[in-house]
Design a protein around this motif. Structure first.
Motif, PDB file in Angstrom:
ATOM      1  N   TYR A 272       0.820  -1.221   0.000  1.00 54.74           N
ATOM      2  CA  TYR A 272       0.000   0.000   0.000  1.00 54.74           C
ATOM      3  C   TYR A 272       0.849   1.264   0.000  1.00 54.74           C
ATOM      4  O   TYR A 272       0.518   2.252  -0.656  1.00 54.74           O
ATOM      5  N   ASN A 275       1.843   3.327  -3.228  1.00 55.56           N
ATOM      6  CA  ASN A 275       0.903   4.127  -4.008  1.00 55.56           C
ATOM      7  C   ASN A 275       1.381   5.571  -4.144  1.00 55.56           C
ATOM      8  O   ASN A 275       2.140   6.067  -3.305  1.00 55.56           O
ATOM      9  N   SER A 350      -5.181   5.438  -4.261  1.00 56.42           N
ATOM     10  CA  SER A 350      -4.988   4.000  -4.434  1.00 56.42           C
ATOM     11  C   SER A 350      -6.102   3.384  -5.260  1.00 56.42           C
ATOM     12  O   SER A 350      -7.196   3.936  -5.384  1.00 56.42           O
TER      13      SER A 350
END
Length: 524
Positions: A272, A275, A350
Motif C-alpha cells: 500500500y 501508491n 490507491s
C-alpha cells in the motif's frame, strides 16, 4: 407512434409497415379493451389486419369455442373510417410499436426561461457513466412559489443530421444542493432516463418556494467535440435559472499514474505504501474536497488524507486518517471535510487491487490557496542496498546489529517480513498464521544508557508484512561503534517456525554504512 423493424412477411400478415410513423387520432376503452384510433399517413398504404393468425395446432385446442368479434373488430367495420385509419388494441401497440411521441403546448405555462450553452467535450478522453460531474454544465433553479416545473433539454446539431447519432445519450439530474455544483451522481433527487433523441424532458412536482436546486445535464458516449444545447424551464410561477456557483474559491489539479512500481492496492495490501502520495500545505482553516478521477473506468479508486507532515507514509493507522472517500468507487472518488485545520498533510491515492495501472487526476478544492505537490516514489533518489536477513527463532523478541557509518550520510532503513527459504506455505496456512507487529529503531548505547535516535511509525508497532520504515536520519563516523539497528516484535508467534525479515538501507551515496551480524538483544 413509430414501429420497429418488421419482416416483409409479417408486414403483409398484420398490415403494419416496419420503421414507419403513425398518427394517433383518438383513444377509447370499450368493454374493458383499451383502443387507439391510428392513421397511416400514406393514404394508399396498408391498414391493420390484426395479429398474426394462430397455427392450426393452436386452433385444435379451442375448436369447440365460439369466436366472438372484439370491440376493435366491430369499430373497424365502421364505414365512416377514412382509408388508412383503423382501431388497434393497446396490447398490439406494445408488441409492434417501439416509440410514442406526444405533442405538448408550452403556452400552457405562464413562465419560461431559456439558457443556451456549449458543452466542450473535446478534451475528454472518455465518455463513461462512471465519470464525475466536474466537467458538466450545472445550473441553479428556483421558483417564487410552490410549483410543478418542467425541464426540457434540447440538443442542436450543426449538420442538421440529428438521426445520425443513435448511440449518444442525454439525460437530466436534479439535486437538492442549495443550487451549488455537485461532484457525483450520488444523492440525486430525481434522474431522467437516458435517451438517444435530441430532447429529453424532466418533470418536478411541488418544488418548494425560494429553495435553490441544481439541475445537471448528463451524457453518455457523446463525441469528443463541442456540443450545443438549450435548457428550457417551464412553470406556472416565476422562475430563475443561472449557472450554479462553485462551493469553493480555489482549485488545484495534478495528474499522475499508477504504474508497475506505484500500483500498491488498498490499505490491506502489503504494498500500500508504494501508491502515489502527495504533499498538501493548507495555510489556514478551510472546508476542502478531494476529487480523484481516472480514465480507466474498470478501476475502483480511493483517496485519503492523513497526518503525514507532507512526507511519504509507510503505514497508516486509524488515528492518522483525517478523512477519506469511504468505499472504493468505480471511476472516481470524492472525499470532503467541513473544516480542515491549517497544516501540512499527506494524500494517498490507491486502487482496490495491487498492480492495477492507469492515469488519474487529483483535484483539490478549498476556500484558501493550497500547495499541492507529488512526493517522490519510495526510495527515489537514494541508493538501495540489501543486507543479511534478520531471523527470529522461537520466542525471541528483539534482534540488533551494529551500524558503522563511514562518513556523514542520510540513512533510511526498511524492514519487511518475508517467507523463509524452503518453507512450504499454502494460501490457507498463510492466512491463518499470525504476523508479528514490529518496531524498528536506531539506538545509541546499550542498557540503561541507551538512547533512541529514530523509531518507525513514531514509536508505534506496525504490520511487518507491509514493511516498516524508520525515516531519514543523519549519521556521522563519530558515532561508529555506538549505533545499533534494533528490531522488536510486539508478540511472538505460537508456532516454532520463527520469522525472517528483509533489511534494506537507502543512502545518498554508495558504501557509506556497514551493518554487522545480527544478535539477540536484551534491554536491562
Amino acid at each position: 407512434m413509430g414501429t420497429g423493424k418488421i419482416s416483409s412477411r409479417t408486414e403483409r400478415a398484420i398490415g403494419l409497415a416496419g420503421e414507419h410513423d403513425y398518427a394517433v387520432l383518438d383513444m377509447r376503452e370499450v368493454d374493458g379493451q383499451k383502443l387507439m384510433l391510428v392513421k397511416n399517413p400514406w393514404c394508399e398504404g396498408m391498414s391493420w389486419r390484426g395479429s398474426i393468425p394462430r397455427s392450426p395446432v393452436d386452433d385444435q385446442d379451442e375448436e369447440d369455442e365460439e369466436v366472438l368479434p372484439s370491440s376493435r373488430d366491430l369499430l373497424n367495420k365502421d364505414d365512416k373510417l377514412t382509408p388508412g385509419t383503423f382501431w388497434i388494441d393497446l396490447n398490439s401497440v406494445m408488441q409492434y410499436f417501439e416509440s410514442i411521441y406526444l405533442n405538448w403546448n408550452p403556452g400552457l405555462f405562464f413562465h419560461r426561461q431559456d439558457i443556451h450553452f456549449a458543452w466542450d467535450l473535446s478534451a475528454s478522453s472518455s465518455s463513461s457513466k462512471y465519470k464525475s460531474f466536474s466537467n458538466n454544465q450545472q445550473f441553479c433553479v428556483s421558483v417564487v412559489a410552490p410549483s410543478t416545473v418542467w425541464f426540457l433539454l434540447s440538443r442542436h446539431f450543426k449538420d442538421g443530421r440529428e438521426n445520425d447519432h443513435p448511440s449518444e445519450y442525454i439525460s437530466l439530474y436534479l439535486f437538492d444542493n442549495n443550487g451549488a455544483k455537485v461532484y457525483l451522481s450520488d444523492g440525486a433527487m430525481q434522474r431522467g432516463p437516458f435517451v438517444d433523441s435530441p430532447q429529453t424532458l424532466l418533470r418536478l412536482d411541488n418544488l418548494e418556494a425560494n429553495e435553490k436546486y441544481t439541475i445537471v445535464p448528463v451524457e453518455q458516449d457523446l463525441g469528443p467535440t463541442v456540443h450545443s444545447f438549450t435548457l428550457s424551464v417551464f412553470a406556472e410561477q416565476r422562475i430563475t435559472i443561472d449557472e450554479a456557483p462553485n462551493k469553493y474559491l480555489c482549485q488545484k489539479t495534478i495528474t499522475a499514474a499508477w504504474t508497475d512500481e506505484t500500483a500498491g492496492g488498498n490499505a490491506n495490501s502489503p504494498t500500500y505504501s508504494q501508491n502515489p502520495q502527495f504533499s498538501i500545505v493548507v495555510p489556514a482553516r478551510t472546508p476542502i474536497a478531494l476529487l480523484l478521477e481516472t480514465d480507466v473506468e474498470q478501476l475502483h479508486v480511493h483517496v485519503k488524507l492523513v497526518h503525514g507532515r507532507g512526507s511519504r507514509v509507510q503505514a497508516v493507522r486509524s488515528k492518522d486518517i483525517v478523512f477519506d472517500s469511504k468505499d472504493y468507487r468505480r471511476g472516481c472518488a470524492l472525499a470532503q471535510y467541513a473544516e480542515l485545520e491549517a497544516g501540512t498533510y499527506t494524500i494517498i491515492c490507491s486502487t482496490f487491487e495491487a498492480g492495477q495501472k492507469g492515469n488519474f487526476r487529483l483535484r483539490v478544492d478549498s476556500m484558501v490557496a493550497t500547495q499541492l505537490s507529488m512526493l517522490p516514489r519510495q526510495g527515489a533518489g537514494r541508493l538501495r542496498r540489501a543486507w543479511a536477513k534478520a531471523v527470529f527463532e522461537g520466542q525471541q523478541r528483539m534482534l540488533a546489529a551494529p551500524i558503522a557509518p563511514r562518513r556523514l550520510t542520510k540513512l533510511d532503513v526498511f524492514v519487511k517480513q518475508v517467507q523463509q527459504a524452503g518453507l512450504q506455505e499454502t494460501a490457507k496456512t498463510s492466512q491463518s498464521r499470525e504476523r508479528s507487529m514490529i518496531r524498528v529503531t536506531l539506538e545509541i548505547g546499550t542498557g540503561p544508557q541507551r538512547r533512541i535516535l529514530i523509531a518507525s511509525s513514531n514509536g508505534e508497532y506496525s504490520d511487518s508484512s507491509a514493511g516498516v520504515r524508520t525515516g531519514e536520519i543523519d549519521l556521522s563516523p563519530q558515532e561508529m561503534g555506538k549505533v545499533w539497528l534494533v528490531i522488536e516484535r510486539m508478540f511472538t508467534p505460537m508456532d516454532s517456525q520463527g520469522e525472517m525479515f528483509q533489511i534494506e538501507t537507502f543512502t545518498d551515496a554508495p558504501d557509506t554504512v556497514d551493518i554487522g551480524v545480527w544478535r539477540r538483544w536484551e534491554v536491562d
